[in-house]
Design an enzyme around this catalytic site. Structure first.
Site, short mmCIF file in Angstrom:
data_model
loop_
_atom_site.label_atom_id
_atom_site.label_comp_id
_atom_site.label_asym_id
_atom_site.label_seq_id
_atom_site.Cartn_x
_atom_site.Cartn_y
_atom_site.Cartn_z
N ASP A 8 0.86 -1.27 -0.08
CA ASP A 8 -0.07 0.07 -0.06
C ASP A 8 0.78 1.31 -0.12
O ASP A 8 1.97 1.11 -0.26
CB ASP A 8 -1.02 -0.06 1.23
CG ASP A 8 -0.48 -0.02 2.40
OD1 ASP A 8 0.68 0.38 2.54
OD2 ASP A 8 -1.09 0.19 3.70
N HIS A 9 0.38 2.46 0.32
CA HIS A 9 1.03 3.63 0.17
C HIS A 9 2.04 3.60 1.26
O HIS A 9 3.10 4.32 0.90
CB HIS A 9 0.12 4.77 0.47
CG HIS A 9 -0.82 4.59 1.62
ND1 HIS A 9 -2.01 3.84 1.70
CD2 HIS A 9 -0.68 5.29 2.91
CE1 HIS A 9 -2.77 3.91 2.74
NE2 HIS A 9 -1.63 4.56 3.42
N CYS A 64 2.76 -3.17 4.18
CA CYS A 64 1.95 -2.18 4.55
C CYS A 64 2.43 -1.51 5.87
O CYS A 64 3.86 -1.63 6.11
CB CYS A 64 0.44 -2.53 4.69
SG CYS A 64 0.16 -3.67 6.26
N THR A 66 2.23 -1.67 9.11
CA THR A 66 2.54 -2.77 10.25
C THR A 66 2.92 -4.11 9.59
O THR A 66 3.63 -4.95 10.15
CB THR A 66 1.66 -2.92 11.02
OG1 THR A 66 0.31 -3.43 10.42
CG2 THR A 66 1.29 -1.70 11.84
N ILE A 68 0.51 -6.04 9.09
CA ILE A 68 -0.62 -7.02 9.92
C ILE A 68 -1.85 -7.04 8.86
O ILE A 68 -2.22 -7.94 8.46
CB ILE A 68 -0.93 -6.24 11.17
CG1 ILE A 68 0.16 -6.27 12.29
CG2 ILE A 68 -2.29 -7.02 11.61
CD1 ILE A 68 -0.11 -5.72 13.60
N HIS A 97 9.28 -24.27 9.07
CA HIS A 97 8.08 -25.05 9.85
C HIS A 97 6.75 -24.76 9.27
O HIS A 97 5.92 -25.76 9.01
CB HIS A 97 8.07 -24.63 11.18
CG HIS A 97 8.99 -25.08 12.38
ND1 HIS A 97 8.98 -25.02 13.66
CD2 HIS A 97 10.41 -25.35 11.85
CE1 HIS A 97 9.98 -25.41 14.03
NE2 HIS A 97 10.91 -25.83 13.14
N ASN A 98 6.41 -23.58 8.45
CA ASN A 98 5.21 -23.17 8.05
C ASN A 98 5.24 -23.21 6.48
O ASN A 98 4.14 -22.95 5.95
CB ASN A 98 4.92 -21.87 8.67
CG ASN A 98 5.07 -21.86 10.16
OD1 ASN A 98 5.79 -20.89 10.40
ND2 ASN A 98 4.04 -22.45 10.98
N ARG A 130 9.57 -32.60 7.60
CA ARG A 130 9.15 -33.15 8.55
C ARG A 130 7.62 -32.48 9.04
O ARG A 130 6.84 -33.11 9.82
CB ARG A 130 9.85 -33.35 9.70
CG ARG A 130 10.51 -31.99 10.22
CD ARG A 130 11.71 -32.36 11.20
NE ARG A 130 12.42 -31.17 11.65
CZ ARG A 130 12.07 -30.46 12.57
NH1 ARG A 130 10.98 -31.02 13.62
NH2 ARG A 130 12.71 -29.34 13.20
N HIS A 131 7.34 -31.45 8.55
CA HIS A 131 6.41 -30.44 9.32
C HIS A 131 5.25 -30.55 7.86
O HIS A 131 4.16 -29.92 7.98
CB HIS A 131 6.84 -29.02 9.24
CG HIS A 131 7.70 -28.97 10.63
ND1 HIS A 131 7.37 -29.02 11.78
CD2 HIS A 131 9.06 -28.61 10.44
CE1 HIS A 131 8.21 -28.68 12.53
NE2 HIS A 131 9.40 -28.61 11.77
N ARG A 134 1.32 -30.89 9.00
CA ARG A 134 0.64 -29.79 9.49
C ARG A 134 0.38 -28.56 8.52
O ARG A 134 -0.79 -28.36 8.60
CB ARG A 134 1.70 -29.21 10.59
CG ARG A 134 1.83 -29.95 11.90
CD ARG A 134 2.79 -29.78 12.52
NE ARG A 134 3.14 -30.73 13.74
CZ ARG A 134 4.20 -31.00 14.31
NH1 ARG A 134 5.59 -30.35 13.76
NH2 ARG A 134 4.45 -32.01 15.01
#
Ligand code: RB5
Length: 141
Positions: A8-9, A64, A66, A68, A97-98, A130-131, A134
């Site tokens: 974003d801006h 952005c 933050t 978030i 992991h993710n 191994r992850h 999940r």
């Protein structure tokens, strides 16, 4: 490798730093963020980057103020795994992991130099198989 980047801006300047780094390291960059500081809505950019990343089985970067809001937006797209990272260790673990496929950054929270370092870590850290189960569950939610 193709990298999709959106912002974003609040994220224009950080985006430009990252694009420069990516191009000088041989990445093909697809910029789908805004390029000026007129106020825009981060959900539009988070969603667009996530759609492209999932469609093309690639990586994305979203920025952005933050990190978030734009990470929330990206994560609403099925198959997107956006991780908001402010420092090295969570960036490493987001990949190991993710199997995060999108790195979210907060342009008002960390310096551009740090953001470039996190991008480098993100793109050079491998997922640990191994992850896998999940991550499959995340994909099926
Ligand atoms: C825009 O002012 C700001 O709200 C946005 O960049 C972001 O920080 C939202 O999460």
């Amino acid at each position: 490798m193709k990298i999709y980047i959106g912002n974003d801006h609040a994220g224009v300047d950080m985006k430009n730093h990252i694009v420069k780094y990516l191009k000088s390291n041989g990445y093909e960059v697809i910029n789908i963020g805004t390029d000026n500081e007129d106020s825009v809505d981060y959900p539009d950019f988070g969603k667009e980057v996530a759609k492209k990343v999932v469609e093309n089985k690639s990586f994305g970067i979203v920025i952005c103020g933050t990190g978030i809001g734009i990470s929330i937006a990206a994560n609403k797209v099925k198959g997107a795994r956006a991780a908001l990272c402010y420092e090295d260790q969570t960036t490493i673990l987001a990949r190991q992991h993710n199997n995060a496929n999108i790195l979210a950054l907060g342009a008002r929270m960390i310096a551009n130099e740090k953001a470039v370092r996190l991008v480098d870590i993100f793109l050079n850290t491998k997922f640990e198989e191994r992850h896998k189960n999940r991550v499959e569950k995340l994909n099926n939610q």
